[in-house]
Design an enzyme around this catalytic site. Structure first.
Site, PDB file in Angstrom:
ATOM      1  N   HIS A 219      50.519  30.368  41.755  1.00 34.88           N
ATOM      2  CA  HIS A 219      50.565  31.754  42.220  1.00 34.88           C
ATOM      3  C   HIS A 219      49.700  32.651  41.334  1.00 34.88           C
ATOM      4  O   HIS A 219      48.869  33.417  41.835  1.00 34.88           O
ATOM      5  CB  HIS A 219      52.021  32.220  42.206  1.00 34.88           C
ATOM      6  CG  HIS A 219      52.238  33.641  42.571  1.00 34.88           C
ATOM      7  ND1 HIS A 219      52.674  34.034  43.820  1.00 34.88           N
ATOM      8  CD2 HIS A 219      52.108  34.791  41.847  1.00 34.88           C
ATOM      9  CE1 HIS A 219      52.799  35.347  43.851  1.00 34.88           C
ATOM     10  NE2 HIS A 219      52.460  35.832  42.662  1.00 34.88           N
ATOM     11  N   GLU A 220      49.894  32.560  40.024  1.00 33.70           N
ATOM     12  CA  GLU A 220      49.134  33.433  39.121  1.00 33.70           C
ATOM     13  C   GLU A 220      47.644  33.108  39.145  1.00 33.70           C
ATOM     14  O   GLU A 220      46.806  34.010  39.063  1.00 33.70           O
ATOM     15  CB  GLU A 220      49.684  33.320  37.696  1.00 33.70           C
ATOM     16  CG  GLU A 220      51.085  33.879  37.517  1.00 33.70           C
ATOM     17  CD  GLU A 220      51.202  35.322  37.952  1.00 33.70           C
ATOM     18  OE1 GLU A 220      50.207  36.064  37.874  1.00 33.70           O
ATOM     19  OE2 GLU A 220      52.298  35.704  38.374  1.00 33.70           O
ATOM     20  N   HIS A 223      45.852  34.905  41.810  1.00 35.41           N
ATOM     21  CA  HIS A 223      45.365  36.235  41.445  1.00 35.41           C
ATOM     22  C   HIS A 223      44.064  36.142  40.649  1.00 35.41           C
ATOM     23  O   HIS A 223      43.135  36.917  40.878  1.00 35.41           O
ATOM     24  CB  HIS A 223      46.423  36.969  40.610  1.00 35.41           C
ATOM     25  CG  HIS A 223      47.668  37.316  41.358  1.00 35.41           C
ATOM     26  ND1 HIS A 223      47.656  37.933  42.579  1.00 35.41           N
ATOM     27  CD2 HIS A 223      48.978  37.153  41.033  1.00 35.41           C
ATOM     28  CE1 HIS A 223      48.897  38.140  42.985  1.00 35.41           C
ATOM     29  NE2 HIS A 223      49.718  37.665  42.074  1.00 35.41           N
TER      30      HIS A 223
END
Length: 310
Positions: A219-220, A223
């Site tokens: 998920h990170e 980004h």
């Protein structure tokens, strides 16, 4: 300092937009840890301008079809394990297992997790994979316990490679917030703030219930690759700026079979890795997200001199 973070959805102090484990809000905290619509709009305009300058257009689908956006990209990866001398240590096998999860997630190979559901899952291969170039361990109590406060000296001391190399740090980020990252648009002018930090207990086999399959890092890193949350901007344009992720008013919490929080076509992307569901229920990126991250890598990170990016 804005950025992006995956957090357990209770308030708590977060440095950026974040994934939380229990959410009682719509990811609009008052502590400045999320992006405003104006910020998102400015970031998307900057991306479009760079895409046009490099490729002469902004239609990512057409550019990908013409192979002007690279069809496959291998991202060099360094993993930096922070400890306090007792807690936080990770074996080489644990690091390699995390990398395997990343490659499965970005390669569209997590769909097997959905076999118990009636929904047919078609997770996209994003065209991005990760090559582990090295791992190291550093003992520093302050860095381990407060990685956000010490982010600049941590990255100044440990980061390897240029803007196209992903530096992933593990530390005791906390249970309210699982990890944080920065976006590629912010690389320039922010030296030392180009990596991703996740809680070491979120790695595969870690001790965080529901968040211990390595999807926090996926998920990170999303980004870091230029993706916003799927619920960004709620039901209002431009949403997350990707054309095949339906608008979503609220983050997904737990593991619902389905939900719909916005009018218009499609249901919420509850299994998308850029949402907030349990790790066991996160398994897909969309084709549009794959095109977006390859385009972001091309214009912000690949071939960018180290002197012009953080």
């Amino acid at each position: 300092m804005p950025g992006s973070a995956r957090v357990h959805p209770t308030y708590g102090t977060a440095p950026s937009c974040a994934r939380r484990t229990t959410v009682t809000r719509s990811e609009r905290p008052t502590d400045g840890d999320t992006l405003t619509p104006d910020q998102i709009g400015a970031m998307l305009r900057d991306f479009a301008a760079r895409l046009r300058a490099r490729y002469g257009g902004t239609d990512e689908r057409a550019l990908a079809a013409a192979h002007r956006i690279p069809p496959r990209i291998v991202v060099p990866l360094w993993v930096h394990v922070l400890t306090d001398g007792q807690n936080g240590r990770l074996s080489r096998a644990a690091v390699e297992q995390q990398v395997a999860v990343l490659n499965a997630a970005y390669g569209g190979r997590l769909a097997g997790a959905a076999r118990s559901t009636a929904r047919r899952v078609q997770a996209a291969d994003t065209g991005v994979s990760f090559r582990l170039d090295g791992a190291d361990e550093t003992t520093n109590v302050q860095w381990f316990q407060r990685p956000h406060d010490y982010r600049i000296p941590i990255e100044a001391a440990l980061a390897r490679g240029g803007p196209g190399t992903l530096n992933l740090y593990t530390a005791a980020v906390g249970f309210d917030m699982l990890g944080f990252s920065t976006f590629p648009q912010w690389a320039r002018g922010r030296p030392g703030l180009g990596g991703v930090v996740v809680d070491y207990r979120s790695l595969p086999g870690g001790t965080f219930p529901h968040f211990n399959r390595g999807l926090t890092a996926a998920h990170e890193i999303g980004h870091w690759l230029g993706l916003f949350h799927t619920f960004e901007n709620g039901c209002q344009p431009p949403g997350d700026g990707v054309d095949d992720t339906p608008y979503e008013a609220l983050p997904t919490i737990g593991c619902p079979a389905s939900k719909k929080t916005c009018p218009g076509p499609g249901t919420d992307p509850v299994h998308n890795i850029m949402d907030y569901a349990f790790d066991s229920c996160m398994w897909e990126f969309t084709p549009g997200q794959g095109r977006r991250i390859r385009a972001m890598l091309a214009v912000y990170r690949i071939g960018v001199p180290a002197s012009s990016a953080g």
